[in-house]
Design a protein around this motif. Sequence first.
Motif, PDB file in Angstrom:
ATOM      1  N   ARG A 217       6.001   3.484 -22.868  1.00 59.72           N
ATOM      2  CA  ARG A 217       5.243   4.719 -23.078  1.00 59.72           C
ATOM      3  C   ARG A 217       4.378   5.061 -21.886  1.00 59.72           C
ATOM      4  N   TYR A 218       4.119   4.053 -21.038  1.00 61.35           N
ATOM      5  CA  TYR A 218       3.514   4.313 -19.722  1.00 61.35           C
ATOM      6  C   TYR A 218       3.812   3.133 -18.816  1.00 61.35           C
ATOM      7  N   MET A 219       3.537   3.276 -17.528  1.00 62.63           N
ATOM      8  CA  MET A 219       3.627   2.160 -16.590  1.00 62.63           C
ATOM      9  C   MET A 219       2.200   1.820 -16.193  1.00 62.63           C
ATOM     10  N   ALA A 220       1.915   0.529 -15.982  1.00 65.35           N
ATOM     11  CA  ALA A 220       0.522   0.123 -15.707  1.00 65.35           C
ATOM     12  C   ALA A 220       0.473  -0.853 -14.540  1.00 65.35           C
ATOM     13  N   ILE A 221      -0.649  -0.787 -13.828  1.00 65.10           N
ATOM     14  CA  ILE A 221      -0.857  -1.749 -12.740  1.00 65.10           C
ATOM     15  C   ILE A 221      -2.360  -1.980 -12.586  1.00 65.10           C
ATOM     16  N   SER A 222      -2.738  -3.228 -12.294  1.00 60.63           N
ATOM     17  CA  SER A 222      -4.145  -3.463 -11.946  1.00 60.63           C
ATOM     18  C   SER A 222      -4.211  -3.498 -10.422  1.00 60.63           C
ATOM     19  N   LEU A 223      -5.249  -2.872  -9.873  1.00 61.51           N
ATOM     20  CA  LEU A 223      -5.318  -2.669  -8.418  1.00 61.51           C
ATOM     21  C   LEU A 223      -6.622  -3.244  -7.878  1.00 61.51           C
ATOM     22  N   PRO A 224      -6.598  -3.752  -6.634  1.00 61.30           N
ATOM     23  CA  PRO A 224      -7.813  -4.315  -6.044  1.00 61.30           C
ATOM     24  C   PRO A 224      -8.775  -3.203  -5.636  1.00 61.30           C
ATOM     25  N   PRO A 225     -10.054  -3.532  -5.420  1.00 62.07           N
ATOM     26  CA  PRO A 225     -11.020  -2.519  -4.971  1.00 62.07           C
ATOM     27  C   PRO A 225     -10.608  -1.891  -3.633  1.00 62.07           C
ATOM     28  N   SER A 226      -9.777  -2.634  -2.884  1.00 60.42           N
ATOM     29  CA  SER A 226      -9.374  -2.165  -1.551  1.00 60.42           C
ATOM     30  C   SER A 226      -8.211  -1.169  -1.598  1.00 60.42           C
ATOM     31  N   PHE A 227      -7.668  -0.908  -2.788  1.00 61.30           N
ATOM     32  CA  PHE A 227      -6.519   0.006  -2.888  1.00 61.30           C
ATOM     33  C   PHE A 227      -6.916   1.385  -2.357  1.00 61.30           C
ATOM     34  N   ARG A 228      -6.080   1.936  -1.476  1.00 66.61           N
ATOM     35  CA  ARG A 228      -6.408   3.218  -0.873  1.00 66.61           C
ATOM     36  C   ARG A 228      -5.184   4.145  -0.871  1.00 66.61           C
ATOM     37  N   TYR A 229      -5.463   5.410  -0.949  1.00 65.54           N
ATOM     38  CA  TYR A 229      -4.466   6.457  -0.716  1.00 65.54           C
ATOM     39  C   TYR A 229      -5.221   7.613  -0.060  1.00 65.54           C
ATOM     40  N   PRO A 230      -4.689   8.263   1.015  1.00 64.23           N
ATOM     41  CA  PRO A 230      -3.426   7.849   1.681  1.00 64.23           C
ATOM     42  C   PRO A 230      -3.601   6.568   2.488  1.00 64.23           C
ATOM     43  N   ALA A 231      -2.473   5.872   2.635  1.00 62.62           N
ATOM     44  CA  ALA A 231      -2.486   4.627   3.430  1.00 62.62           C
ATOM     45  C   ALA A 231      -1.056   4.397   3.907  1.00 62.62           C
ATOM     46  N   ALA A 232      -0.706   5.116   4.953  1.00 64.54           N
ATOM     47  CA  ALA A 232       0.710   5.208   5.396  1.00 64.54           C
ATOM     48  C   ALA A 232       1.366   3.835   5.572  1.00 64.54           C
ATOM     49  N   THR A 233       0.579   2.839   5.983  1.00 64.87           N
ATOM     50  CA  THR A 233       1.252   1.563   6.314  1.00 64.87           C
ATOM     51  C   THR A 233       1.163   0.561   5.154  1.00 64.87           C
ATOM     52  N   HIS A 234       0.505   0.949   4.073  1.00 65.75           N
ATOM     53  CA  HIS A 234       0.331  -0.033   2.985  1.00 65.75           C
ATOM     54  C   HIS A 234       1.545  -0.008   2.057  1.00 65.75           C
ATOM     55  N   SER A 235       2.183  -1.166   1.904  1.00 70.18           N
ATOM     56  CA  SER A 235       3.382  -1.242   1.043  1.00 70.18           C
ATOM     57  C   SER A 235       3.059  -0.783  -0.368  1.00 70.18           C
ATOM     58  N   LEU A 236       1.959  -1.309  -0.931  1.00 69.87           N
ATOM     59  CA  LEU A 236       1.638  -1.013  -2.328  1.00 69.87           C
ATOM     60  C   LEU A 236       1.482   0.490  -2.532  1.00 69.87           C
ATOM     61  N   THR A 237       0.734   1.128  -1.642  1.00 69.38           N
ATOM     62  CA  THR A 237       0.512   2.572  -1.788  1.00 69.38           C
ATOM     63  C   THR A 237       1.841   3.323  -1.705  1.00 69.38           C
ATOM     64  N   ASN A 238       2.685   2.926  -0.757  1.00 67.46           N
ATOM     65  CA  ASN A 238       3.988   3.611  -0.623  1.00 67.46           C
ATOM     66  C   ASN A 238       4.880   3.376  -1.827  1.00 67.46           C
ATOM     67  N   LEU A 239       4.841   2.182  -2.370  1.00 66.86           N
ATOM     68  CA  LEU A 239       5.649   1.910  -3.576  1.00 66.86           C
ATOM     69  C   LEU A 239       5.136   2.760  -4.749  1.00 66.86           C
ATOM     70  N   MET A 240       3.825   2.924  -4.833  1.00 67.44           N
ATOM     71  CA  MET A 240       3.282   3.743  -5.918  1.00 67.44           C
ATOM     72  C   MET A 240       3.713   5.199  -5.766  1.00 67.44           C
ATOM     73  N   ILE A 241       3.537   5.748  -4.547  1.00 69.95           N
ATOM     74  CA  ILE A 241       3.776   7.201  -4.421  1.00 69.95           C
ATOM     75  C   ILE A 241       5.260   7.545  -4.299  1.00 69.95           C
ATOM     76  N   LYS A 242       6.079   6.600  -3.792  1.00 67.89           N
ATOM     77  CA  LYS A 242       7.501   6.925  -3.573  1.00 67.89           C
ATOM     78  C   LYS A 242       8.435   6.337  -4.631  1.00 67.89           C
ATOM     79  N   ALA A 243       7.893   5.466  -5.478  1.00 62.80           N
ATOM     80  CA  ALA A 243       8.760   4.902  -6.524  1.00 62.80           C
ATOM     81  C   ALA A 243       8.144   5.118  -7.902  1.00 62.80           C
ATOM     82  N   VAL A 244       6.916   4.649  -8.095  1.00 63.71           N
ATOM     83  CA  VAL A 244       6.319   4.702  -9.437  1.00 63.71           C
ATOM     84  C   VAL A 244       6.059   6.138  -9.892  1.00 63.71           C
ATOM     85  N   PHE A 245       5.373   6.916  -9.052  1.00 58.29           N
ATOM     86  CA  PHE A 245       5.014   8.265  -9.501  1.00 58.29           C
ATOM     87  C   PHE A 245       6.248   9.134  -9.784  1.00 58.29           C
ATOM     88  N   PRO A 246       7.291   9.109  -8.900  1.00 60.68           N
ATOM     89  CA  PRO A 246       8.478   9.933  -9.205  1.00 60.68           C
ATOM     90  C   PRO A 246       9.153   9.530 -10.522  1.00 60.68           C
TER      91      PRO A 246
END
Length: 412
Positions: A217-246
């Motif tokens: 019914r939803y997808m969930a993730i716990s994220l560190p305080p350091s999580f940032r967007y935009p963050a072109a070189t961060h794998s986690l951010t790119n996986l979120m915006i290019k895989a999870v969100f779509p």
Amino acid sequence: MTTAKSIRKTVSAVLARTTVVDIHTHLFDSALGPLLLWGIDELLTYHYLVAECFRARPDMEYPAFFTMSKSRQADLIWSELFCKRSPISEACRGVLTVLQALGLDPNEASLAAYRRYFAGQTGRGYVDKVFKLAGISRVYMTNDPLNPEERTAWEKGFKRDPRFLGVLRLDSALMAWPKGAETLKGIGYDVDSSLSGQTLAEVRRYLDDWCRRLDARYMAISLPPSFRYPAATHSLTNLMIKAVFPVARERGIPVAMMIGVKKLVNPALGDAGDSVGKADIATLEQIAGDFPDNRFLATYLSRENMHELCVAARKFKNITPFGCWWFLNNPSLIREITAMRLELLGLSFIPQHSDARVLDQLIYKWIHSRAIIGDVLADKYEDLIRAGRRVTEADITRDIRMLFDGARLQPN
Ligand code: FIX
Ligand code: ZN
């Protein structure tokens, strides 16, 4: 018509008869067998109480405790936190509330009587009893297909209990990229450590496959305080915006971001070793603004972030604040957070989730939260009455349903 004098009683009566949807737990459908934890030994070895036991016994070495059997650990925790001192903390008090609700005497010197009681309970039947005592209609699970024990059960298939809704948890796949890539490869997804188009497509296939299998019914993730967007070189951010969100957009389901966890600041404590850090609210605002067709459930672990979250939710209608999470799930903070949310957001948020890891915890987490949230709500209705507004029991019933029926999680 309710009056300022009668409002508190009316709110408490309406809350007591309104079943709630618990939108985040670590519970499992009883068909998943040993994954669903319940009973006095599980209650007492909850990681909140493990941490508190080491505070009562700073002399105790970590391995001395963790090499004990679960029942010995429970005996020790009962002795140290419930017999040698008053069980004042919220996690301790919760155990007492559960015992009392089950008709057991919370003053026992040993666990023998409790163990006899729980030995007489059956999985499914006990689920019915706990849901009734806690006033719960449905719970959302935390499902991790990269946990081999859980994956095997899902791949084998089982008759689902409709009260346990699926949620695809993303941490194990995405958090420590490229570690997650090896695990995904191991279960048939052709990914590599780069974030090539092929890898992102395969991550999306994994998400889609398992959202379907879980009926997530939803997808969930716990994220560190350091999580940032935009963050072109961060794998986690790119996986979120290019895989999870779509994938979430295509499936019409929200993404829950639980932000501010500093994992394992004390690794020796295991599950109890995580801590809290203040996160950057601008990251959530930027995400909500850049992905207007995604819906975001959001909660933070730092008290300061919770006020900022209310303001961010006023700016972006695709943000739904939820729960008083983990170190915020204490009476004094639930009261403060609920009041600020009602004052800033009206009824457009989800007040609470239990985060229960042990089935019986639903009883105390919801008895305690209903009392506080009801009290704060009554204050607000009193203010309305003082301003000359008529408040009926039907109004209160409608409003409380809006807060607790999980409607904000319905697929688009
Ligand atoms: O990330 C989470 O879902 C957290 O709730 C858990 O990791 C945490 O250990 C917990 O159970 C807090 O209540
Ligand atoms: Zn949780």
